[in-house]
Scaffold this active site. Sequence first.
Site, PDB file in Angstrom:
ATOM      1  N   GLU A   1      -1.770   3.082   0.266  1.00 23.20           N
ATOM      2  CA  GLU A   1      -0.920   2.136  -0.655  1.00 23.20           C
ATOM      3  C   GLU A   1       0.619   2.250  -0.348  1.00 23.20           C
ATOM      4  OE1 GLU A   1      -1.701  -0.164  -2.846  1.00 23.20           O
ATOM      5  OE2 GLU A   1       0.405  -0.358  -3.989  1.00 23.20           O
ATOM      6  N   ASP A   2       0.968   3.983  -0.165  1.00 23.89           N
ATOM      7  CA  ASP A   2       2.250   3.971  -0.344  1.00 23.89           C
ATOM      8  C   ASP A   2       2.777   4.747   1.157  1.00 23.89           C
ATOM      9  OD1 ASP A   2       2.463   3.243  -2.866  1.00 23.89           O
ATOM     10  OD2 ASP A   2       2.221   5.279  -3.613  1.00 23.89           O
TER      11      ASP A   2
END
Length: 728
Positions: free
Chosen positions: A89-90
């Site tokens: 996700e990051d």
Amino acid sequence: MNLQTDEEKALIESAYREMLASCQKTLSTNDISQIHRAFNLANEAHKGVRRKSGEPYILHPIAVARIVSAEIGLGTKSIISSILHDVVEDTDYTIEDMERLFGSKIASIIDGLTKINADVFDANSSKQAENFRKIILTLADDIRVILIKLADRLHNMRTLSSMPIDKQMKIASETIYLYAPLAHRLGLYAIKSELEDLSLKYRYPEIYQDISEKLNATEKRRIQQINHFSLPIIQKLEENEIKFEISGRPKSIYSIWKKMQNKNVSFEEIYDLLAIRIIFEPYPHIPEKTQCWNIYSIITDIYKPKPDRLRDWISTPKANGYEALHCTVMGDQGQWVEVQIRSRRMDEIAERGFAAHWKYKEMDTSNQEHELDRWIKRIKETLENTQENALEFLDEFKLNLFASEIAAFTPKGEIRSLPKGATVLDFAYDIHTEIGDHAIGAKVNHKLVPLSHVLSGGDQVEVITAASHRPTPNMLEFVTTAKAKAKIKDALRADAKLQADSGRVQFEKICRQHNVEPNRNDMLQELMATYSTATIDELHTLLGLNRISPDRVSRIVKKYSPNSGGFMRSIFGSNKNTAGKSKTSERSPYIAASCCSPLPGDEVVGVRSADNLIVVHKATCPECIRLMAQYGDRIVPIKWSGQEQLQYLTRVEIKGIDRMGMINDITGVITRQFTVNISKFHIENNDGVFVGYVELYIQDSRHLKALISNLQQIKGIDSVRRMDAPSD
Ligand code: MN
């Protein structure tokens, strides 16, 4: 760039070591080296990134992994997935990287978590509901995704104080709306009550503070009472050579608050604050059930039980797998104490839910399908082929989340388990969609009953079908399961589509006759207004069903024919719309919600409606919690400021023993002592006992409390309480 300081490095290192040490399962060297690989990757990937609180980001995935291993009891794959849960996700890593480095199973868990994560903070409500839906869909895939998601949410709730207030409200509302019930349904009791308490803490900090202070202030006395109460039990159990642990168990802050709200009582009036739990090591070769009842018998030899408070979750475990024996007995100082009796195994299932359940299931040789398996199976079925919109779906799912279960039998003796309140039609759909679609009635225990008949546990049900029968819209009113509802809607949609198609063909024919374009806008507007339909499809359907006369439709269409002057009129008609709109700006921006009728002085919260009004709800209103969870961006934290001049309609229920002059006394208190206006007074007498409702206009909750306490002092009155939402 913010790099890690030595101090931070040490902090991360020790958090990681503690996580490994707290693991419930024994890890092999291979397990540890894999976990280590995941940790090094995540630590490097998140390096320099900080959480809102300022601490290094990596502490979050480590904490989630710790919850997953120590509090839920999951194994290596789940620990690794937790550590890596925000990496895709990051950071720049992809799912393909995860698959290459950690294998396909872990990659698919991380993929599930990433998908759920994607729009958690999205302002768009339907996207948010869609996100919830994804969470639920994952249940059917790999339950570990849900369990890790719950751990992730729990850690975010534990660290919520660094978020801005509106985010706190939104996240806390989502938590109480969906995550806590989900934890409950999966049997994770400890996590469920912590989520509830934390949600309360951020939604209503003052209430939370107040109750926890009172709990602390009374703690010492409670411990003394518990010790005094437990002593004779401990002696007897030891005499009987039972190996056990006994512990006092404080009620959670949330459950105390719930009780205060539901019963409309103060903290001091809650009588069953005392509770103990006995966990025993069972002897082999004697059924655990027998040993539970033996302990029950020992306790009730010492203390008198309250007969209506015996709960046997051993003979029939709860749908989430919970097993225990609960009873409430009177201590020698006249106080009620709840006693929970569980074996070690039952306790583990109660605390760790799903994970423990599976562990014991593997040991279980009877190979019986467990309630929880059945539930997950049913969720899967519900999810197949439903076209519900995300918000509707979520509401349906919520209903099913809370339902307790009954077991009914097919004529061949096959068990189907259904939520309590399920009808013959639910049963029919549970067996097969075809059977539900064509069901016309049933024989329950050999007696003929309609489709709306509510089933009881143990019923034997034989569904009667007719090939020509199709579901009708009113059938939606007597089903409770999400599956039946979805399938009826599917059938109705399919039928409506058929009708709409035939109606459209008819309509186009009419238009051709008059030489008018069938999609001519002003004509369609007039037709929809004439038949009060919202869409042109609906109009087609009505035509297809023969509900409206083709001749009349034809007359309207004719007006738009090139050789008719009729269409001028309808152009003038459309001007009206603009006149009504300017009024909105004159309205007061705040209105009280009709679902819970809050009074000044109540704990309240505001939710901005689509037309920019702020609707004020009571803190406890379930509708409001639903709105906050689904439309998180519309929360407006509000408080009453001083005295409000408006008066509010509220309803009070009065119960007591009837006597001459009672009504006179009641109205006397209300009108003379308080000079409030009674709008309605209804009283019912049942063999000398009466129940009455008074609806009255009152200024605020302080006045109402005073009124209630004065009414309570009238001779013969048994209880007076405020009811929510005056009906009609
Ligand atoms: Mn996270």
